[in-house]
Design a protein around this motif. Structure first.
Motif, PDB file in Angstrom:
ATOM      1  N   TYR A  39       0.816  -1.213   0.000  1.00  0.00           N
ATOM      2  CA  TYR A  39       0.000   0.000   0.000  1.00  0.00           C
ATOM      3  C   TYR A  39       0.854   1.269   0.000  1.00  0.00           C
ATOM      4  O   TYR A  39       0.429   2.321   0.453  1.00  0.00           O
ATOM      5  CB  TYR A  39      -0.979  -0.022   1.175  1.00  0.00           C
ATOM      6  CG  TYR A  39      -1.888  -1.221   1.089  1.00  0.00           C
ATOM      7  CD1 TYR A  39      -2.839  -1.308   0.078  1.00  0.00           C
ATOM      8  CD2 TYR A  39      -1.754  -2.296   1.955  1.00  0.00           C
ATOM      9  CE1 TYR A  39      -3.651  -2.418  -0.049  1.00  0.00           C
ATOM     10  CE2 TYR A  39      -2.558  -3.409   1.843  1.00  0.00           C
ATOM     11  CZ  TYR A  39      -3.507  -3.468   0.834  1.00  0.00           C
ATOM     12  OH  TYR A  39      -4.306  -4.570   0.704  1.00  0.00           O
ATOM     13  N   ALA A  40       2.040   1.161  -0.567  1.00  0.00           N
ATOM     14  CA  ALA A  40       2.963   2.302  -0.618  1.00  0.00           C
ATOM     15  C   ALA A  40       2.351   3.487  -1.357  1.00  0.00           C
ATOM     16  O   ALA A  40       2.545   4.641  -0.958  1.00  0.00           O
ATOM     17  CB  ALA A  40       4.283   1.893  -1.256  1.00  0.00           C
ATOM     18  N   LYS A  41       1.613   3.240  -2.414  1.00  0.00           N
ATOM     19  CA  LYS A  41       0.972   4.333  -3.166  1.00  0.00           C
ATOM     20  C   LYS A  41      -0.060   5.051  -2.294  1.00  0.00           C
ATOM     21  O   LYS A  41      -0.162   6.269  -2.329  1.00  0.00           O
ATOM     22  CB  LYS A  41       0.287   3.806  -4.430  1.00  0.00           C
ATOM     23  CG  LYS A  41       1.250   3.437  -5.517  1.00  0.00           C
ATOM     24  CD  LYS A  41       1.635   4.666  -6.282  1.00  0.00           C
ATOM     25  CE  LYS A  41       2.357   4.274  -7.559  1.00  0.00           C
ATOM     26  NZ  LYS A  41       2.905   5.422  -8.221  1.00  0.00           N
ATOM     27  N   PHE A  42      -0.822   4.304  -1.512  1.00  0.00           N
ATOM     28  CA  PHE A  42      -1.789   4.911  -0.599  1.00  0.00           C
ATOM     29  C   PHE A  42      -1.072   5.805   0.413  1.00  0.00           C
ATOM     30  O   PHE A  42      -1.483   6.935   0.668  1.00  0.00           O
ATOM     31  CB  PHE A  42      -2.560   3.832   0.187  1.00  0.00           C
ATOM     32  CG  PHE A  42      -3.574   3.065  -0.597  1.00  0.00           C
ATOM     33  CD1 PHE A  42      -4.923   3.310  -0.422  1.00  0.00           C
ATOM     34  CD2 PHE A  42      -3.194   2.066  -1.474  1.00  0.00           C
ATOM     35  CE1 PHE A  42      -5.880   2.578  -1.120  1.00  0.00           C
ATOM     36  CE2 PHE A  42      -4.131   1.340  -2.180  1.00  0.00           C
ATOM     37  CZ  PHE A  42      -5.484   1.599  -2.009  1.00  0.00           C
ATOM     38  N   LEU A  43       0.004   5.276   0.992  1.00  0.00           N
ATOM     39  CA  LEU A  43       0.735   6.002   2.031  1.00  0.00           C
ATOM     40  C   LEU A  43       1.475   7.208   1.447  1.00  0.00           C
ATOM     41  O   LEU A  43       1.514   8.273   2.063  1.00  0.00           O
ATOM     42  CB  LEU A  43       1.694   5.055   2.751  1.00  0.00           C
ATOM     43  CG  LEU A  43       0.990   3.927   3.514  1.00  0.00           C
ATOM     44  CD1 LEU A  43       1.994   2.888   3.975  1.00  0.00           C
ATOM     45  CD2 LEU A  43       0.185   4.473   4.680  1.00  0.00           C
ATOM     46  N   GLY A  44       2.041   7.045   0.255  1.00  0.00           N
ATOM     47  CA  GLY A  44       2.707   8.168  -0.396  1.00  0.00           C
ATOM     48  C   GLY A  44       1.732   9.289  -0.717  1.00  0.00           C
ATOM     49  O   GLY A  44       2.012  10.470  -0.502  1.00  0.00           O
ATOM     50  N   ALA A  45       0.560   8.920  -1.217  1.00  0.00           N
ATOM     51  CA  ALA A  45      -0.471   9.925  -1.504  1.00  0.00           C
ATOM     52  C   ALA A  45      -0.925  10.605  -0.224  1.00  0.00           C
ATOM     53  O   ALA A  45      -1.175  11.813  -0.210  1.00  0.00           O
ATOM     54  CB  ALA A  45      -1.650   9.270  -2.222  1.00  0.00           C
ATOM     55  N   SER A  46      -1.006   9.851   0.850  1.00  0.00           N
ATOM     56  CA  SER A  46      -1.383  10.422   2.141  1.00  0.00           C
ATOM     57  C   SER A  46      -0.363  11.463   2.595  1.00  0.00           C
ATOM     58  O   SER A  46      -0.736  12.547   3.078  1.00  0.00           O
ATOM     59  CB  SER A  46      -1.500   9.302   3.184  1.00  0.00           C
ATOM     60  OG  SER A  46      -1.834   9.816   4.431  1.00  0.00           O
ATOM     61  N   ALA A  47       0.922  11.171   2.418  1.00  0.00           N
ATOM     62  CA  ALA A  47       1.972  12.133   2.775  1.00  0.00           C
ATOM     63  C   ALA A  47       1.880  13.385   1.905  1.00  0.00           C
ATOM     64  O   ALA A  47       2.026  14.507   2.406  1.00  0.00           O
ATOM     65  CB  ALA A  47       3.350  11.486   2.629  1.00  0.00           C
ATOM     66  N   GLU A  48       1.624  13.217   0.623  1.00  0.00           N
ATOM     67  CA  GLU A  48       1.493  14.369  -0.273  1.00  0.00           C
ATOM     68  C   GLU A  48       0.290  15.235   0.130  1.00  0.00           C
ATOM     69  O   GLU A  48       0.375  16.466   0.120  1.00  0.00           O
ATOM     70  CB  GLU A  48       1.364  13.902  -1.723  1.00  0.00           C
ATOM     71  CG  GLU A  48       2.650  13.309  -2.259  1.00  0.00           C
ATOM     72  CD  GLU A  48       2.507  12.672  -3.623  1.00  0.00           C
ATOM     73  OE1 GLU A  48       1.388  12.675  -4.189  1.00  0.00           O
ATOM     74  OE2 GLU A  48       3.518  12.147  -4.131  1.00  0.00           O
ATOM     75  N   LEU A  49      -0.805  14.597   0.523  1.00  0.00           N
ATOM     76  CA  LEU A  49      -1.982  15.348   0.966  1.00  0.00           C
ATOM     77  C   LEU A  49      -1.723  16.068   2.287  1.00  0.00           C
ATOM     78  O   LEU A  49      -2.244  17.168   2.511  1.00  0.00           O
ATOM     79  CB  LEU A  49      -3.193  14.422   1.078  1.00  0.00           C
ATOM     80  CG  LEU A  49      -3.739  13.920  -0.259  1.00  0.00           C
ATOM     81  CD1 LEU A  49      -4.780  12.820  -0.036  1.00  0.00           C
ATOM     82  CD2 LEU A  49      -4.316  15.057  -1.072  1.00  0.00           C
ATOM     83  N   LEU A  50      -0.899  15.472   3.153  1.00  0.00           N
ATOM     84  CA  LEU A  50      -0.524  16.148   4.398  1.00  0.00           C
ATOM     85  C   LEU A  50       0.286  17.411   4.099  1.00  0.00           C
ATOM     86  O   LEU A  50       0.077  18.461   4.705  1.00  0.00           O
ATOM     87  CB  LEU A  50       0.267  15.197   5.307  1.00  0.00           C
ATOM     88  CG  LEU A  50       0.607  15.717   6.697  1.00  0.00           C
ATOM     89  CD1 LEU A  50      -0.664  15.994   7.501  1.00  0.00           C
ATOM     90  CD2 LEU A  50       1.488  14.719   7.420  1.00  0.00           C
ATOM     91  N   VAL A  51       1.197  17.315   3.142  1.00  0.00           N
ATOM     92  CA  VAL A  51       1.969  18.480   2.709  1.00  0.00           C
ATOM     93  C   VAL A  51       1.026  19.531   2.120  1.00  0.00           C
ATOM     94  O   VAL A  51       1.128  20.722   2.445  1.00  0.00           O
ATOM     95  CB  VAL A  51       3.068  18.074   1.701  1.00  0.00           C
ATOM     96  CG1 VAL A  51       3.705  19.284   1.045  1.00  0.00           C
ATOM     97  CG2 VAL A  51       4.135  17.223   2.392  1.00  0.00           C
ATOM     98  N   ASP A  52       0.089  19.103   1.274  1.00  0.00           N
ATOM     99  CA  ASP A  52      -0.892  20.034   0.711  1.00  0.00           C
ATOM    100  C   ASP A  52      -1.672  20.730   1.821  1.00  0.00           C
ATOM    101  O   ASP A  52      -1.919  21.939   1.759  1.00  0.00           O
ATOM    102  CB  ASP A  52      -1.879  19.301  -0.200  1.00  0.00           C
ATOM    103  CG  ASP A  52      -1.262  18.793  -1.488  1.00  0.00           C
ATOM    104  OD1 ASP A  52      -0.132  19.218  -1.830  1.00  0.00           O
ATOM    105  OD2 ASP A  52      -1.910  17.961  -2.159  1.00  0.00           O
ATOM    106  N   SER A  53      -2.067  19.968   2.827  1.00  0.00           N
ATOM    107  CA  SER A  53      -2.824  20.525   3.947  1.00  0.00           C
ATOM    108  C   SER A  53      -2.017  21.598   4.672  1.00  0.00           C
ATOM    109  O   SER A  53      -2.542  22.671   4.993  1.00  0.00           O
ATOM    110  CB  SER A  53      -3.205  19.400   4.913  1.00  0.00           C
ATOM    111  OG  SER A  53      -3.774  19.918   6.084  1.00  0.00           O
ATOM    112  N   LEU A  54      -0.743  21.333   4.898  1.00  0.00           N
ATOM    113  CA  LEU A  54       0.095  22.336   5.564  1.00  0.00           C
ATOM    114  C   LEU A  54       0.223  23.587   4.702  1.00  0.00           C
ATOM    115  O   LEU A  54       0.049  24.707   5.199  1.00  0.00           O
ATOM    116  CB  LEU A  54       1.484  21.780   5.878  1.00  0.00           C
ATOM    117  CG  LEU A  54       2.442  22.816   6.480  1.00  0.00           C
ATOM    118  CD1 LEU A  54       1.948  23.276   7.848  1.00  0.00           C
ATOM    119  CD2 LEU A  54       3.842  22.283   6.548  1.00  0.00           C
ATOM    120  N   PHE A  55       0.507  23.421   3.420  1.00  0.00           N
ATOM    121  CA  PHE A  55       0.615  24.592   2.547  1.00  0.00           C
ATOM    122  C   PHE A  55      -0.677  25.400   2.547  1.00  0.00           C
ATOM    123  O   PHE A  55      -0.650  26.628   2.571  1.00  0.00           O
ATOM    124  CB  PHE A  55       0.995  24.176   1.125  1.00  0.00           C
ATOM    125  CG  PHE A  55       2.461  23.896   0.942  1.00  0.00           C
ATOM    126  CD1 PHE A  55       3.420  24.787   1.394  1.00  0.00           C
ATOM    127  CD2 PHE A  55       2.881  22.744   0.312  1.00  0.00           C
ATOM    128  CE1 PHE A  55       4.777  24.537   1.218  1.00  0.00           C
ATOM    129  CE2 PHE A  55       4.237  22.483   0.137  1.00  0.00           C
ATOM    130  CZ  PHE A  55       5.179  23.378   0.585  1.00  0.00           C
TER     131      PHE A  55
END
Length: 188
Positions: A39-55
């Motif tokens: 589920y690396a793609k799920f987790l990677g997308a989750s990290a990218e969305l966390l970065v988006d949320s911070l921005f």
């Protein structure tokens, strides 16, 4: 009986892969290595969305980049300058509690692996300790980066500080909302 989402249209049943992911990811970060890889793609997308949320919380303009690009996001500075952001996530800690990031493009062992990044591939690295919900930005080019356990509380308290340090390291102090008077070693 359930209410259709649109008149005359019912949602299809959830695919098996999606049901399996939901079950496996429910125990994150206490997952098997096999499930983390699966589920690396799920987790990677989750990290990218966390970065988006911070921005978004910081009032910054950031846009996702297509999958084939060498970076994950483009941060647009107030003067219109694009900054290429690469997002990397770690799920497990080292023996001393640190999150160690070795910069590689996907798994070198997998069919899609492309080996290490080059310094021209992105401007800022966003390192995400997903299980902690924190990230650290850096413009310091090294193939091995670390979020130390001792940094996590401050990263949570002041998530903008490392971004500002990375922008300063790149020479974009004019893009820092409250100005920059810090030490550039913070971006390392």
């Amino acid at each position: 009986m359930h209410q259709p989402y649109l008149p005359g249209m019912t949602m299809p049943p959830r695919p098996t892969e999606s049901r399996d992911a939901r079950t496996a990811l429910a125990s994150y970060p206490d997952m098997t290595t096999e499930d983390v890889c699966r589920y690396a793609k799920f987790l990677g997308a989750s990290a990218e969305l966390l970065v988006d949320s911070l921005f978004m919380r910081l009032g910054e303009r950031v846009f996702p980049m297509p999958e084939h690009e060498r970076c994950d996001r483009a941060l647009i500075l107030p003067n219109g300058t694009p900054i290429r952001i690469q997002v990397k996530t770690r799920h497990a800690v080292s023996i001393n509690g640190d999150y160690v990031f070795n910069l590689r493009q996907r798994s070198e062992r997998g069919a899609t692996g492309r080996g290490p990044y080059e310094s021209c591939d992105f401007d800022i690295l966003a390192m995400v300790a997903l299980s902690e919900g924190v990230m650290r930005f850096t413009a310091d080019w090294q193939l091995r980066q670390v979020i130390h356990a001792s940094e996590i509380t401050e990263l949570r308290r002041n998530p903008r500080r490392s971004l500002d340090a990375a922008l300063a390291r790149l020479g974009h102090t004019d893009a820092i909302p409250c100005g920059w008077d810090g030490d550039l070693d913070l971006a390392a």
